[in-house]
Motif scaffolding. Structure first.
Motif, PDB file in Angstrom:
ATOM      1  N   LEU A  35      -0.516   0.575  16.186  1.00 16.59           N
ATOM      2  CA  LEU A  35      -1.325   1.369  15.266  1.00 16.59           C
ATOM      3  C   LEU A  35      -0.450   2.255  14.377  1.00 16.59           C
ATOM      4  CD1 LEU A  35      -4.345   2.395  17.543  1.00 16.59           C
ATOM      5  CD2 LEU A  35      -4.352   0.754  15.651  1.00 16.59           C
ATOM      6  N   GLN A  36       0.608   2.844  14.989  1.00 15.76           N
ATOM      7  CA  GLN A  36       1.528   3.665  14.199  1.00 15.76           C
ATOM      8  C   GLN A  36       2.229   2.812  13.138  1.00 15.76           C
ATOM      9  OE1 GLN A  36       4.040   5.510  17.149  1.00 15.76           O
ATOM     10  NE2 GLN A  36       2.743   7.346  17.284  1.00 15.76           N
ATOM     11  N   GLU A  37       2.641   1.619  13.524  1.00 14.60           N
ATOM     12  CA  GLU A  37       3.299   0.706  12.574  1.00 14.60           C
ATOM     13  C   GLU A  37       2.322   0.294  11.480  1.00 14.60           C
ATOM     14  OE1 GLU A  37       6.239  -1.431  10.735  1.00 14.60           O
ATOM     15  OE2 GLU A  37       6.432   0.029  12.346  1.00 14.60           O
ATOM     16  N   GLN A  38       1.089   0.026  11.854  1.00 11.91           N
ATOM     17  CA  GLN A  38       0.075  -0.338  10.870  1.00 11.91           C
ATOM     18  C   GLN A  38      -0.175   0.840   9.918  1.00 11.91           C
ATOM     19  OE1 GLN A  38      -3.671  -1.449  12.641  1.00 11.91           O
ATOM     20  NE2 GLN A  38      -4.540  -2.107  10.668  1.00 11.91           N
ATOM     21  N   GLU A  39      -0.261   2.053  10.462  1.00 10.57           N
ATOM     22  CA  GLU A  39      -0.459   3.244   9.628  1.00 10.57           C
ATOM     23  C   GLU A  39       0.737   3.446   8.675  1.00 10.57           C
ATOM     24  OE1 GLU A  39      -2.196   6.511   7.976  1.00 10.57           O
ATOM     25  OE2 GLU A  39      -3.127   5.093   9.362  1.00 10.57           O
ATOM     26  N   ARG A  40       1.930   3.230   9.208  1.00  9.84           N
ATOM     27  CA  ARG A  40       3.139   3.350   8.375  1.00  9.84           C
ATOM     28  C   ARG A  40       3.103   2.338   7.241  1.00  9.84           C
ATOM     29  NH1 ARG A  40       7.649   0.849   7.625  1.00  9.84           N
ATOM     30  NH2 ARG A  40       7.330  -0.620   9.315  1.00  9.84           N
ATOM     31  N   ARG A  41       2.727   1.080   7.557  1.00 10.50           N
ATOM     32  CA  ARG A  41       2.638   0.047   6.517  1.00 10.50           C
ATOM     33  C   ARG A  41       1.570   0.419   5.498  1.00 10.50           C
ATOM     34  NH1 ARG A  41       2.990  -3.687  10.868  1.00 10.50           N
ATOM     35  NH2 ARG A  41       0.766  -4.086  10.636  1.00 10.50           N
ATOM     36  N   HIS A  42       0.419   0.934   5.960  1.00 14.12           N
ATOM     37  CA  HIS A  42      -0.643   1.356   5.030  1.00 14.12           C
ATOM     38  C   HIS A  42      -0.154   2.494   4.131  1.00 14.12           C
ATOM     39  CE1 HIS A  42      -3.891  -1.194   6.292  1.00 14.12           C
ATOM     40  NE2 HIS A  42      -3.906  -0.748   7.546  1.00 14.12           N
ATOM     41  N   THR A  43       0.555   3.460   4.711  1.00  6.79           N
ATOM     42  CA  THR A  43       1.074   4.591   3.946  1.00  6.79           C
ATOM     43  C   THR A  43       2.093   4.108   2.905  1.00  6.79           C
ATOM     44  OG1 THR A  43       0.776   6.035   5.873  1.00  6.79           O
ATOM     45  CG2 THR A  43       2.220   6.832   4.123  1.00  6.79           C
ATOM     46  N   GLU A  92       2.306   1.104   1.639  1.00  7.22           N
ATOM     47  CA  GLU A  92       1.579   0.330   0.622  1.00  7.22           C
ATOM     48  C   GLU A  92       0.864   1.271  -0.349  1.00  7.22           C
ATOM     49  OE1 GLU A  92       0.087  -2.924  -1.471  1.00  7.22           O
ATOM     50  OE2 GLU A  92       1.695  -2.825   0.018  1.00  7.22           O
ATOM     51  N   LYS A  93       0.256   2.326   0.203  1.00  7.78           N
ATOM     52  CA  LYS A  93      -0.433   3.299  -0.636  1.00  7.78           C
ATOM     53  C   LYS A  93       0.556   4.000  -1.571  1.00  7.78           C
ATOM     54  CE  LYS A  93      -3.410   7.352  -0.345  1.00  7.78           C
ATOM     55  NZ  LYS A  93      -4.060   8.317   0.541  1.00  7.78           N
ATOM     56  N   GLU A  94       1.695   4.428  -1.048  1.00 10.82           N
ATOM     57  CA  GLU A  94       2.726   5.089  -1.872  1.00 10.82           C
ATOM     58  C   GLU A  94       3.256   4.134  -2.942  1.00 10.82           C
ATOM     59  OE1 GLU A  94       5.635   6.484   0.911  1.00 10.82           O
ATOM     60  OE2 GLU A  94       4.400   8.178   1.557  1.00 10.82           O
ATOM     61  N   ARG A  95       3.457   2.863  -2.564  1.00  9.95           N
ATOM     62  CA  ARG A  95       3.933   1.870  -3.515  1.00  9.95           C
ATOM     63  C   ARG A  95       2.918   1.667  -4.633  1.00  9.95           C
ATOM     64  NH1 ARG A  95       3.299  -3.257  -4.650  1.00  9.95           N
ATOM     65  NH2 ARG A  95       1.889  -3.681  -2.928  1.00  9.95           N
ATOM     66  N   ARG A  96       1.644   1.587  -4.284  1.00  6.35           N
ATOM     67  CA  ARG A  96       0.600   1.395  -5.298  1.00  6.35           C
ATOM     68  C   ARG A  96       0.441   2.638  -6.186  1.00  6.35           C
ATOM     69  NH1 ARG A  96      -4.243  -2.367  -2.932  1.00  6.35           N
ATOM     70  NH2 ARG A  96      -2.885  -4.064  -2.273  1.00  6.35           N
ATOM     71  N   VAL A  97       0.550   3.828  -5.594  1.00  3.11           N
ATOM     72  CA  VAL A  97       0.483   5.063  -6.383  1.00  3.11           C
ATOM     73  C   VAL A  97       1.649   5.107  -7.363  1.00  3.11           C
ATOM     74  CG1 VAL A  97       0.739   7.576  -6.249  1.00  3.11           C
ATOM     75  CG2 VAL A  97      -0.868   6.413  -4.727  1.00  3.11           C
ATOM     76  N   ALA A  98       2.857   4.776  -6.881  1.00  2.00           N
ATOM     77  CA  ALA A  98       4.036   4.755  -7.758  1.00  2.00           C
ATOM     78  C   ALA A  98       3.861   3.711  -8.859  1.00  2.00           C
ATOM     79  CB  ALA A  98       5.296   4.470  -6.943  1.00  2.00           C
ATOM     80  N   GLN A  99       3.320   2.554  -8.491  1.00  2.00           N
ATOM     81  CA  GLN A  99       3.082   1.495  -9.467  1.00  2.00           C
ATOM     82  C   GLN A  99       2.067   1.955 -10.513  1.00  2.00           C
ATOM     83  OE1 GLN A  99       1.284  -2.044  -7.767  1.00  2.00           O
ATOM     84  NE2 GLN A  99       2.632  -3.359  -8.988  1.00  2.00           N
TER      85      GLN A  99
END
Length: 151
Positions: A30-38, A40-47
């Motif tokens: 779950l922590q790894e999934q949350e890290r990947r979601h975070t 991905e979210k940061e990458r999309r915000v930057a994009q």
């Protein structure tokens, strides 16, 4: 009985350890999934920020280009008019007329006016001579007797 109890406790402890191990694995997953979601979210915000930045730059470039074109549209005719009026550009026909035709025309006009002036002077002289001669003849006739007149 103690041995059974110890075996039961060991079994419970193993089951607890196994459950704990599964729960820790689930927490890590779950922590790894949350890290990947975070991430991905940061990458999309930057994009998205990069896309907005490029759109803003494009809009600024379009506005600058439109302003420049409007400014130059007014500036270029004014510059050419100013250069033309200061003699940097000249019309060859206009220059030929100014340099050759106008001086010739003015000389011809002067020549014609001079001839007219001379003709008027001569005419004035002739009229003056004829008038004087007529006056002399009239005075001669007057001094002669009135009987020589024939009507």
């Amino acid at each position: 009985m103690e041995e059974e109890e110890l075996a039961c406790l060991n079994a419970q402890q193993r089951a607890f350890e196994e459950l704990r191990h599964h729960e820790l694995a689930e927490v890590e997953r779950l922590q790894e999934q949350e890290r990947r979601h975070t991430e991905e979210k940061e990458r999309r915000v930057a994009q998205q920020k990069e896309v907005l930045k490029k759109e803003r730059e494009t809009a600024e470039k379009i506005a600058a280009r439109a302003y420049t074109q409007q400014y130059l549209a007014d500036l270029l005719p004014a510059v050419f008019t100013s250069l033309r009026s200061h003699g940097y550009f000249h019309d060859p026909v206009e220059k030929d007329i100014e340099m050759n035709f106008f001086p010739w025309l003015m000389a011809e006009v002067d020549n014609i006016l001079e001839k007219r002036y001379i003709a008027r002077e001569m005419l004035d002289t002739i009229i003056c001579d004829v008038t004087e001669k007529s006056l002399e003849e009239f005075q001669e006739l007057e001094t002669q007797s009135p009987r020589n007149w024939q009507i």
